[in-house]
Design a protein around this motif. Structure first.
Motif, short mmCIF file in Angstrom:
data_model
loop_
_atom_site.label_atom_id
_atom_site.label_comp_id
_atom_site.label_asym_id
_atom_site.label_seq_id
_atom_site.Cartn_x
_atom_site.Cartn_y
_atom_site.Cartn_z
N ALA A 130 1.14 4.37 -2.72
CA ALA A 130 0.81 5.73 -2.30
C ALA A 130 1.92 6.69 -2.70
O ALA A 130 1.67 7.78 -3.23
N GLN A 131 3.15 6.26 -2.47
CA GLN A 131 4.28 7.13 -2.80
C GLN A 131 4.34 7.37 -4.31
O GLN A 131 4.51 8.50 -4.78
N ARG A 132 4.17 6.33 -5.06
CA ARG A 132 4.22 6.44 -6.51
C ARG A 132 3.13 7.39 -7.03
O ARG A 132 3.34 8.14 -7.97
N THR A 134 0.81 -1.21 0.00
CA THR A 134 0.00 0.00 0.00
C THR A 134 0.85 1.27 0.00
O THR A 134 0.62 2.20 -0.78
N GLY A 135 1.84 1.30 0.88
CA GLY A 135 2.66 2.50 1.02
C GLY A 135 3.42 2.83 -0.25
O GLY A 135 3.52 4.00 -0.64
N ASP A 136 3.94 1.81 -0.93
CA ASP A 136 4.70 2.05 -2.16
C ASP A 136 3.80 2.67 -3.22
O ASP A 136 4.17 3.60 -3.93
N THR A 182 -1.86 9.82 0.01
CA THR A 182 -1.61 9.17 1.29
C THR A 182 -1.98 7.69 1.20
O THR A 182 -2.83 7.30 0.40
N PRO A 183 -1.35 6.87 2.06
CA PRO A 183 -1.71 5.45 2.09
C PRO A 183 -3.20 5.24 2.36
O PRO A 183 -3.79 4.28 1.84
N GLY A 201 1.66 9.74 -5.23
CA GLY A 201 1.66 11.05 -4.58
C GLY A 201 0.42 11.30 -3.75
O GLY A 201 -0.02 12.43 -3.61
#
Lengths: 199, 199
Positions: free
Chosen positions: B7-9, B3-5, B13-14, B11
DNA sequence: CGTAAATGTTAGGGTCGGCTAAATTGATCC
DNA sequence: GGATCAATTTAGCCGACCCTAACATTTACG
Protein backbone atom coordinates in the motif's frame (compact mmCIF):
# COMPACT_ATOMS: atom_id res chain seq x y z
CA UNK A 1 -20.30 18.09 -34.38
CA UNK A 2 -23.25 15.86 -33.73
CA UNK A 3 -23.55 13.52 -30.79
CA UNK A 4 -24.04 10.44 -32.92
CA UNK A 5 -20.98 11.07 -35.06
CA UNK A 6 -18.82 11.46 -32.01
CA UNK A 7 -20.23 8.26 -30.54
CA UNK A 8 -19.42 6.35 -33.70
CA UNK A 9 -15.90 7.71 -33.85
CA UNK A 10 -15.30 6.76 -30.23
CA UNK A 11 -16.99 3.39 -30.43
CA UNK A 12 -19.42 4.14 -27.60
CA UNK A 13 -23.17 4.75 -27.47
CA UNK A 14 -24.64 8.22 -28.03
CA UNK A 15 -25.90 8.08 -24.46
CA UNK A 16 -22.35 8.07 -23.17
CA UNK A 17 -21.42 10.97 -25.40
CA UNK A 18 -24.21 13.11 -23.96
CA UNK A 19 -22.69 12.76 -20.53
CA UNK A 20 -19.18 13.56 -21.77
CA UNK A 21 -20.36 16.65 -23.60
CA UNK A 22 -22.11 17.94 -20.53
CA UNK A 23 -18.89 17.45 -18.62
CA UNK A 24 -16.75 19.15 -21.23
CA UNK A 25 -19.26 21.97 -21.37
CA UNK A 26 -18.94 22.48 -17.62
CA UNK A 27 -15.18 22.58 -18.03
CA UNK A 28 -15.53 25.21 -20.74
CA UNK A 29 -14.00 23.13 -23.51
CA UNK A 30 -17.09 22.91 -25.73
CA UNK A 31 -20.16 24.95 -26.43
CA UNK A 32 -23.07 22.59 -26.19
CA UNK A 33 -26.83 22.90 -26.32
CA UNK A 34 -29.06 19.91 -25.80
CA UNK A 35 -30.15 18.44 -29.12
CA UNK A 36 -28.10 21.15 -30.76
CA UNK A 37 -24.68 19.60 -31.28
CA UNK A 38 -21.36 20.71 -29.89
CA UNK A 39 -18.53 22.98 -30.96
CA UNK A 40 -15.11 23.45 -29.45
CA UNK A 41 -14.47 26.68 -27.57
CA UNK A 42 -11.14 28.47 -27.96
CA UNK A 43 -9.88 26.62 -24.87
CA UNK A 44 -11.15 23.35 -26.25
CA UNK A 45 -9.49 24.02 -29.58
CA UNK A 46 -6.20 24.59 -27.82
CA UNK A 47 -6.48 21.42 -25.77
CA UNK A 48 -7.44 19.43 -28.85
CA UNK A 49 -4.50 20.73 -30.85
CA UNK A 50 -2.25 19.69 -28.01
CA UNK A 51 -3.47 16.13 -28.35
CA UNK A 52 -3.18 16.29 -32.13
CA UNK A 53 0.41 17.43 -31.76
CA UNK A 54 1.26 14.51 -29.48
CA UNK A 55 -0.38 12.11 -31.87
CA UNK A 56 1.40 13.32 -34.95
CA UNK A 57 4.80 13.67 -33.32
CA UNK A 58 4.44 10.09 -32.13
CA UNK A 59 3.48 8.88 -35.59
CA UNK A 60 6.61 10.50 -37.00
CA UNK A 61 8.70 8.89 -34.32
CA UNK A 62 7.19 5.48 -34.93
CA UNK A 63 7.91 5.60 -38.65
CA UNK A 64 11.20 7.47 -38.73
CA UNK A 65 12.95 6.04 -35.68
CA UNK A 66 11.27 2.73 -34.94
CA UNK A 67 10.65 1.82 -38.58
CA UNK A 68 6.97 1.00 -38.30
CA UNK A 69 4.91 1.15 -41.48
CA UNK A 70 2.73 4.23 -41.96
CA UNK A 71 -0.37 2.06 -41.98
CA UNK A 72 0.17 0.94 -38.37
CA UNK A 73 1.20 4.10 -36.63
CA UNK A 74 -2.17 5.79 -36.26
CA UNK A 75 -3.44 2.98 -34.04
CA UNK A 76 -0.19 2.70 -32.11
CA UNK A 77 0.07 6.43 -31.49
CA UNK A 78 -3.52 6.40 -30.33
CA UNK A 79 -2.68 3.92 -27.58
CA UNK A 80 0.40 5.79 -26.47
CA UNK A 81 -0.61 9.41 -26.72
CA UNK A 82 -2.49 9.82 -23.47
CA UNK A 83 0.12 8.30 -21.15
CA UNK A 84 3.23 10.07 -22.40
CA UNK A 85 4.50 12.89 -20.20
CA UNK A 86 4.63 16.20 -22.03
CA UNK A 87 8.40 16.51 -21.57
CA UNK A 88 8.87 13.23 -23.37
CA UNK A 89 6.80 14.38 -26.32
CA UNK A 90 8.87 17.56 -26.40
CA UNK A 91 12.11 15.59 -26.34
CA UNK A 92 10.95 13.33 -29.15
CA UNK A 93 9.96 16.36 -31.19
CA UNK A 94 13.42 17.86 -30.73
CA UNK A 95 15.07 14.55 -31.56
CA UNK A 96 13.17 14.49 -34.83
CA UNK A 97 14.15 18.07 -35.63
CA UNK A 98 10.68 19.59 -35.23
CA UNK A 99 9.02 17.84 -38.14
CA UNK A 100 6.37 19.82 -40.01
CA UNK A 101 4.00 16.95 -40.73
CA UNK A 102 3.03 13.45 -39.64
CA UNK A 103 3.80 10.54 -41.97
CA UNK A 104 0.43 10.97 -43.67
CA UNK A 105 1.20 14.59 -44.42
CA UNK A 106 -0.97 16.33 -41.83
CA UNK A 107 0.66 19.38 -40.28
CA UNK A 108 1.89 19.16 -36.70
CA UNK A 109 0.61 22.01 -34.49
CA UNK A 110 3.26 23.85 -32.53
CA UNK A 111 3.17 24.11 -28.75
CA UNK A 112 1.09 27.29 -28.90
CA UNK A 113 -1.57 25.62 -31.00
CA UNK A 114 -0.71 27.23 -34.32
CA UNK A 115 -1.15 24.87 -37.21
CA UNK A 116 -0.60 25.18 -40.96
CA UNK A 117 -3.63 25.13 -43.23
CA UNK A 118 -4.48 21.85 -44.93
CA UNK A 119 -5.40 21.62 -48.59
CA UNK A 120 -9.09 21.25 -49.38
CA UNK A 121 -8.59 19.80 -52.81
CA UNK A 122 -8.68 16.02 -53.26
CA UNK A 123 -7.90 13.88 -56.28
CA UNK A 124 -11.66 13.60 -56.70
CA UNK A 125 -11.74 17.36 -57.36
CA UNK A 126 -9.31 17.24 -60.28
CA UNK A 127 -10.18 17.21 -63.96
CA UNK A 128 -8.58 15.20 -66.75
CA UNK A 129 -5.20 16.60 -67.62
CA UNK A 130 -4.66 18.31 -64.27
CA UNK A 131 -1.29 18.00 -62.61
CA UNK A 132 -1.00 18.03 -58.82
CA UNK A 133 1.17 17.15 -55.87
CA UNK A 134 0.05 14.77 -53.12
CA UNK A 135 -0.07 16.56 -49.77
CA UNK A 136 -1.84 14.31 -47.31
CA UNK A 137 -3.86 11.13 -47.06
CA UNK A 138 -6.52 9.86 -44.66
CA UNK A 139 -4.88 7.60 -42.12
CA UNK A 140 -7.82 5.58 -40.81
CA UNK A 141 -7.74 2.48 -42.99
CA UNK A 142 -4.49 0.47 -42.89
CA UNK A 143 -5.42 -1.47 -46.03
CA UNK A 144 -5.94 1.75 -47.96
CA UNK A 145 -2.62 3.12 -46.76
CA UNK A 146 -0.85 -0.05 -47.83
CA UNK A 147 -2.39 0.28 -51.26
CA UNK A 148 -1.55 3.94 -51.62
CA UNK A 149 2.05 3.34 -50.71
CA UNK A 150 2.39 0.55 -53.27
CA UNK A 151 1.07 2.87 -55.96
CA UNK A 152 3.36 5.71 -54.96
CA UNK A 153 0.51 7.92 -53.75
CA UNK A 154 2.44 9.35 -50.82
CA UNK A 155 2.96 12.96 -49.74
CA UNK A 156 5.27 14.71 -52.17
CA UNK A 157 4.42 12.52 -55.15
CA UNK A 158 3.60 14.32 -58.39
CA UNK A 159 0.73 13.05 -60.50
CA UNK A 160 -1.32 13.77 -63.60
CA UNK A 161 -4.97 12.87 -64.10
CA UNK A 162 -5.25 10.92 -67.33
CA UNK A 163 -8.97 10.09 -67.24
CA UNK A 164 -12.11 10.98 -65.37
CA UNK A 165 -15.07 8.70 -65.96
CA UNK A 166 -18.11 11.01 -66.19
CA UNK A 167 -20.56 8.24 -65.23
CA UNK A 168 -19.19 6.74 -62.03
CA UNK A 169 -16.49 9.23 -61.16
CA UNK A 170 -13.58 6.82 -61.45
CA UNK A 171 -10.28 8.65 -61.84
CA UNK A 172 -7.08 7.35 -63.41
CA UNK A 173 -3.93 9.03 -62.19
CA UNK A 174 -0.39 8.63 -63.45
CA UNK A 175 2.12 9.00 -60.68
CA UNK A 176 5.58 10.12 -61.71
CA UNK A 177 7.92 7.14 -61.30
CA UNK A 178 5.11 4.81 -60.25
CA UNK A 179 2.71 4.12 -63.11
CA UNK A 180 -1.04 4.57 -63.47
CA UNK A 181 -3.73 3.73 -60.94
CA UNK A 182 -7.53 3.81 -61.15
CA UNK A 183 -9.37 5.11 -58.10
CA UNK A 184 -13.06 5.00 -57.15
CA UNK A 185 -14.47 8.34 -55.96
CA UNK A 186 -14.40 7.30 -52.30
CA UNK A 187 -10.73 6.46 -52.58
CA UNK A 188 -9.93 9.56 -54.60
CA UNK A 189 -11.40 11.65 -51.80
CA UNK A 190 -8.91 10.21 -49.30
CA UNK A 191 -5.94 11.86 -51.02
CA UNK A 192 -5.53 15.62 -50.68
CA UNK A 193 -3.44 17.47 -53.21
CA UNK A 194 -2.33 20.92 -54.19
CA UNK A 195 -2.04 22.24 -57.74
CA UNK A 196 1.46 23.58 -57.26
CA UNK A 197 3.90 21.04 -58.60
CA UNK A 198 6.76 22.82 -56.95
CA UNK A 199 10.18 21.30 -56.30
CA UNK B 1 5.15 -9.14 0.87
CA UNK B 2 2.89 -7.55 3.40
CA UNK B 3 -0.26 -5.67 2.57
CA UNK B 4 0.81 -2.46 4.27
CA UNK B 5 4.16 -2.30 2.47
CA UNK B 6 2.49 -2.72 -0.89
CA UNK B 7 0.00 0.00 0.00
CA UNK B 8 2.78 2.39 0.91
CA UNK B 9 4.69 1.67 -2.27
CA UNK B 10 1.59 2.24 -4.36
CA UNK B 11 0.41 5.29 -2.46
CA UNK B 12 -3.02 3.82 -1.70
CA UNK B 13 -4.65 2.59 1.51
CA UNK B 14 -4.13 -0.98 2.76
CA UNK B 15 -7.85 -1.53 2.29
CA UNK B 16 -7.46 -1.07 -1.44
CA UNK B 17 -4.56 -3.48 -1.53
CA UNK B 18 -6.61 -6.22 0.11
CA UNK B 19 -9.07 -6.04 -2.76
CA UNK B 20 -6.32 -6.10 -5.39
CA UNK B 21 -4.64 -9.10 -3.81
CA UNK B 22 -7.86 -11.04 -3.77
CA UNK B 23 -8.26 -10.22 -7.44
CA UNK B 24 -4.73 -11.23 -8.32
CA UNK B 25 -5.15 -14.39 -6.31
CA UNK B 26 -8.25 -15.31 -8.31
CA UNK B 27 -6.25 -14.72 -11.48
CA UNK B 28 -3.52 -17.00 -10.21
CA UNK B 29 -0.80 -14.37 -10.11
CA UNK B 30 -0.17 -14.39 -6.37
CA UNK B 31 -0.50 -16.84 -3.51
CA UNK B 32 -2.38 -15.03 -0.82
CA UNK B 33 -3.82 -15.97 2.55
CA UNK B 34 -5.82 -13.49 4.56
CA UNK B 35 -3.67 -11.81 7.17
CA UNK B 36 -0.82 -13.91 5.85
CA UNK B 37 0.85 -11.73 3.24
CA UNK B 38 1.24 -12.45 -0.47
CA UNK B 39 3.82 -14.04 -2.72
CA UNK B 40 4.04 -14.13 -6.50
CA UNK B 41 3.26 -17.40 -8.24
CA UNK B 42 5.34 -18.54 -11.21
CA UNK B 43 2.79 -16.90 -13.52
CA UNK B 44 2.87 -13.74 -11.46
CA UNK B 45 6.65 -13.71 -11.52
CA UNK B 46 6.59 -13.92 -15.30
CA UNK B 47 4.06 -11.11 -15.63
CA UNK B 48 6.02 -8.96 -13.21
CA UNK B 49 9.27 -9.49 -15.09
CA UNK B 50 7.48 -8.41 -18.24
CA UNK B 51 6.63 -5.11 -16.62
CA UNK B 52 10.15 -4.77 -15.24
CA UNK B 53 11.51 -5.30 -18.72
CA UNK B 54 9.31 -2.54 -20.15
CA UNK B 55 10.33 -0.22 -17.39
CA UNK B 56 14.05 -0.72 -17.76
CA UNK B 57 14.05 -0.64 -21.54
CA UNK B 58 12.19 2.66 -21.35
CA UNK B 59 14.66 4.06 -18.84
CA UNK B 60 17.52 3.20 -21.20
CA UNK B 61 15.69 4.84 -24.06
CA UNK B 62 15.00 7.98 -22.07
CA UNK B 63 18.64 8.41 -21.09
CA UNK B 64 20.40 7.18 -24.21
CA UNK B 65 18.16 8.53 -26.93
CA UNK B 66 16.19 11.39 -25.38
CA UNK B 67 19.03 12.59 -23.15
CA UNK B 68 17.12 12.70 -19.89
CA UNK B 69 19.13 12.54 -16.68
CA UNK B 70 19.18 9.18 -14.88
CA UNK B 71 17.53 10.77 -11.85
CA UNK B 72 14.33 11.54 -13.79
CA UNK B 73 13.78 8.43 -15.82
CA UNK B 74 12.36 6.13 -13.16
CA UNK B 75 9.36 8.39 -12.67
CA UNK B 76 8.92 9.04 -16.40
CA UNK B 77 9.15 5.36 -17.31
CA UNK B 78 6.63 4.61 -14.62
CA UNK B 79 4.08 6.87 -16.27
CA UNK B 80 4.69 5.47 -19.72
CA UNK B 81 5.15 1.77 -19.14
CA UNK B 82 1.56 0.67 -18.93
CA UNK B 83 0.30 2.36 -22.07
CA UNK B 84 3.00 1.34 -24.51
CA UNK B 85 2.06 -1.44 -26.93
CA UNK B 86 4.35 -4.44 -26.62
CA UNK B 87 5.54 -4.12 -30.22
CA UNK B 88 6.77 -0.62 -29.48
CA UNK B 89 8.76 -1.78 -26.47
CA UNK B 90 10.26 -4.51 -28.64
CA UNK B 91 11.18 -2.02 -31.33
CA UNK B 92 12.81 0.31 -28.82
CA UNK B 93 14.76 -2.60 -27.39
CA UNK B 94 16.05 -3.50 -30.85
CA UNK B 95 16.88 0.13 -31.59
CA UNK B 96 19.00 0.22 -28.47
CA UNK B 97 20.78 -2.99 -29.39
CA UNK B 98 19.24 -5.15 -26.64
CA UNK B 99 20.85 -3.41 -23.69
CA UNK B 100 21.77 -5.62 -20.73
CA UNK B 101 20.91 -3.15 -17.97
CA UNK B 102 18.91 -0.03 -17.16
CA UNK B 103 20.79 3.23 -16.53
CA UNK B 104 20.98 2.40 -12.83
CA UNK B 105 22.64 -0.92 -13.58
CA UNK B 106 19.73 -3.30 -12.98
CA UNK B 107 19.59 -6.17 -15.45
CA UNK B 108 16.85 -6.14 -18.08
CA UNK B 109 14.86 -9.41 -18.22
CA UNK B 110 14.53 -10.98 -21.64
CA UNK B 111 11.17 -11.68 -23.24
CA UNK B 112 11.03 -15.15 -21.67
CA UNK B 113 11.48 -13.75 -18.20
CA UNK B 114 15.09 -14.76 -17.68
CA UNK B 115 17.08 -12.20 -15.76
CA UNK B 116 20.69 -12.00 -14.64
CA UNK B 117 21.46 -12.21 -10.94
CA UNK B 118 22.01 -8.95 -9.09
CA UNK B 119 24.86 -8.47 -6.64
CA UNK B 120 23.97 -8.66 -2.96
CA UNK B 121 26.98 -6.78 -1.75
CA UNK B 122 26.69 -3.05 -1.07
CA UNK B 123 29.30 -0.48 -0.22
CA UNK B 124 28.07 -0.83 3.35
CA UNK B 125 29.30 -4.43 3.30
CA UNK B 126 32.88 -3.56 2.40
CA UNK B 127 35.81 -3.23 4.80
CA UNK B 128 38.61 -0.67 4.81
CA UNK B 129 41.06 -1.35 2.03
CA UNK B 130 38.57 -3.30 -0.11
CA UNK B 131 38.42 -2.59 -3.80
CA UNK B 132 35.18 -3.00 -5.72
CA UNK B 133 33.28 -2.09 -8.86
CA UNK B 134 29.93 -0.29 -8.78
CA UNK B 135 27.23 -2.45 -10.35
CA UNK B 136 23.88 -0.86 -9.58
CA UNK B 137 22.27 1.87 -7.53
CA UNK B 138 18.79 2.35 -6.07
CA UNK B 139 16.79 4.55 -8.40
CA UNK B 140 14.05 5.86 -6.11
CA UNK B 141 15.47 9.14 -4.89
CA UNK B 142 16.36 11.68 -7.59
CA UNK B 143 18.43 13.78 -5.19
CA UNK B 144 20.52 10.77 -4.25
CA UNK B 145 21.07 9.87 -7.88
CA UNK B 146 22.18 13.41 -8.64
CA UNK B 147 24.66 13.24 -5.79
CA UNK B 148 26.01 9.83 -6.79
CA UNK B 149 26.57 10.96 -10.34
CA UNK B 150 28.48 14.04 -9.22
CA UNK B 151 30.75 11.85 -7.12
CA UNK B 152 31.33 9.37 -9.92
CA UNK B 153 29.46 6.56 -8.16
CA UNK B 154 27.90 5.16 -11.32
CA UNK B 155 27.81 1.60 -12.66
CA UNK B 156 31.25 0.60 -13.86
CA UNK B 157 33.15 2.94 -11.54
CA UNK B 158 36.02 1.39 -9.61
CA UNK B 159 36.49 2.37 -5.98
CA UNK B 160 38.55 1.65 -2.88
CA UNK B 161 37.31 1.94 0.69
CA UNK B 162 39.73 4.15 2.57
CA UNK B 163 37.96 4.31 5.95
CA UNK B 164 35.15 2.67 7.83
CA UNK B 165 34.06 4.46 11.01
CA UNK B 166 33.43 1.69 13.56
CA UNK B 167 31.04 3.82 15.64
CA UNK B 168 28.50 5.16 13.18
CA UNK B 169 29.28 3.10 10.11
CA UNK B 170 30.30 6.02 7.90
CA UNK B 171 32.34 4.86 4.92
CA UNK B 172 34.82 6.86 2.90
CA UNK B 173 35.35 5.64 -0.65
CA UNK B 174 37.86 6.83 -3.20
CA UNK B 175 36.51 6.60 -6.70
CA UNK B 176 39.05 6.24 -9.48
CA UNK B 177 39.13 9.53 -11.41
CA UNK B 178 36.62 11.18 -9.07
CA UNK B 179 38.04 11.76 -5.61
CA UNK B 180 36.89 10.68 -2.17
CA UNK B 181 33.36 10.74 -0.76
CA UNK B 182 31.99 9.99 2.70
CA UNK B 183 28.74 8.05 2.89
CA UNK B 184 26.36 7.38 5.77
CA UNK B 185 25.32 3.73 6.13
CA UNK B 186 21.89 4.35 4.60
CA UNK B 187 23.50 5.85 1.52
CA UNK B 188 26.19 3.20 1.35
CA UNK B 189 23.47 0.55 1.21
CA UNK B 190 22.01 2.13 -1.94
CA UNK B 191 25.05 1.23 -4.03
CA UNK B 192 25.61 -2.40 -4.95
CA UNK B 193 29.07 -3.54 -5.93
CA UNK B 194 31.01 -6.61 -6.88
CA UNK B 195 34.53 -7.42 -5.75
CA UNK B 196 35.80 -8.16 -9.24
CA UNK B 197 37.53 -5.11 -10.58
CA UNK B 198 37.52 -6.58 -14.05
CA UNK B 199 37.86 -4.69 -17.34
C1' DC C 1 -48.67 21.62 -41.19
C1' DG C 2 -48.73 17.37 -38.85
C1' DT C 3 -46.87 13.04 -38.15
C1' DA C 4 -43.21 9.39 -38.55
C1' DA C 5 -38.50 8.50 -38.44
C1' DA C 6 -34.16 9.74 -36.94
C1' DT C 7 -31.55 11.60 -33.55
C1' DG C 8 -30.47 12.85 -28.81
C1' DT C 9 -31.17 12.79 -23.70
C1' DT C 10 -32.51 10.97 -19.27
C1' DA C 11 -33.06 7.25 -16.03
C1' DG C 12 -31.31 3.49 -13.97
C1' DG C 13 -27.94 -0.10 -13.47
C1' DG C 14 -23.23 -2.51 -13.56
C1' DT C 15 -18.18 -2.58 -12.88
C1' DC C 16 -13.90 -0.82 -11.39
C1' DG C 17 -10.89 1.11 -8.29
C1' DG C 18 -10.25 4.11 -4.96
C1' DC C 19 -11.72 5.83 -0.17
C1' DT C 20 -13.18 5.79 5.23
C1' DA C 21 -14.76 3.54 9.17
C1' DA C 22 -15.62 -0.45 11.69
C1' DA C 23 -14.64 -5.16 12.69
C1' DT C 24 -11.37 -8.82 12.85
C1' DT C 25 -7.04 -11.23 13.34
C1' DG C 26 -2.22 -11.92 14.96
C1' DA C 27 1.45 -10.53 17.76
C1' DT C 28 3.43 -8.80 21.90
C1' DC C 29 3.99 -8.04 26.51
C1' DC C 30 3.12 -8.56 31.18
C1' DG D 1 -2.72 -16.96 29.33
C1' DG D 2 -5.12 -12.82 28.72
C1' DA D 3 -5.13 -7.85 27.26
C1' DT D 4 -3.76 -4.59 24.26
C1' DC D 5 -2.10 -2.85 19.96
C1' DA D 6 -0.85 -2.94 15.26
C1' DA D 7 -1.93 -4.75 10.95
C1' DT D 8 -5.42 -6.32 7.95
C1' DT D 9 -9.86 -7.21 6.16
C1' DT D 10 -14.77 -6.27 5.53
C1' DA D 11 -18.54 -3.21 4.72
C1' DG D 12 -20.33 0.50 2.64
C1' DC D 13 -19.78 4.70 -0.17
C1' DC D 14 -18.41 7.53 -4.15
C1' DG D 15 -17.14 9.02 -8.87
C1' DA D 16 -15.96 7.73 -13.50
C1' DC D 17 -17.50 5.60 -17.39
C1' DC D 18 -19.84 2.54 -19.86
C1' DC D 19 -24.32 0.21 -20.98
C1' DT D 20 -29.70 -0.51 -22.19
C1' DA D 21 -34.27 1.07 -22.26
C1' DA D 22 -37.45 4.58 -22.15
C1' DC D 23 -38.50 9.22 -23.15
C1' DA D 24 -37.94 13.80 -25.66
C1' DT D 25 -36.87 16.60 -29.53
C1' DT D 26 -35.81 17.69 -34.21
C1' DT D 27 -36.16 16.77 -39.04
C1' DA D 28 -38.17 15.52 -43.08
C1' DC D 29 -41.77 14.35 -45.93
C1' DG D 30 -46.40 13.73 -47.60
Amino acid sequence: MRTGDIAQRLGVTPASVSGMLKHLSREGLVNYREYGGALLTADGERAALGVVRRHRVLERFLTDVLQFGWEQVDALAHQMEHALPEVVVDAIERLLGDPATCPHGHPIPDKEGRVAAEPRLTIGGLAAGDRACVREVDEFDPALLDFLQQRGLVPGAVLRVSQVNPIDGTVVVEVVDAGATALAPATAKAVRVSREVAE
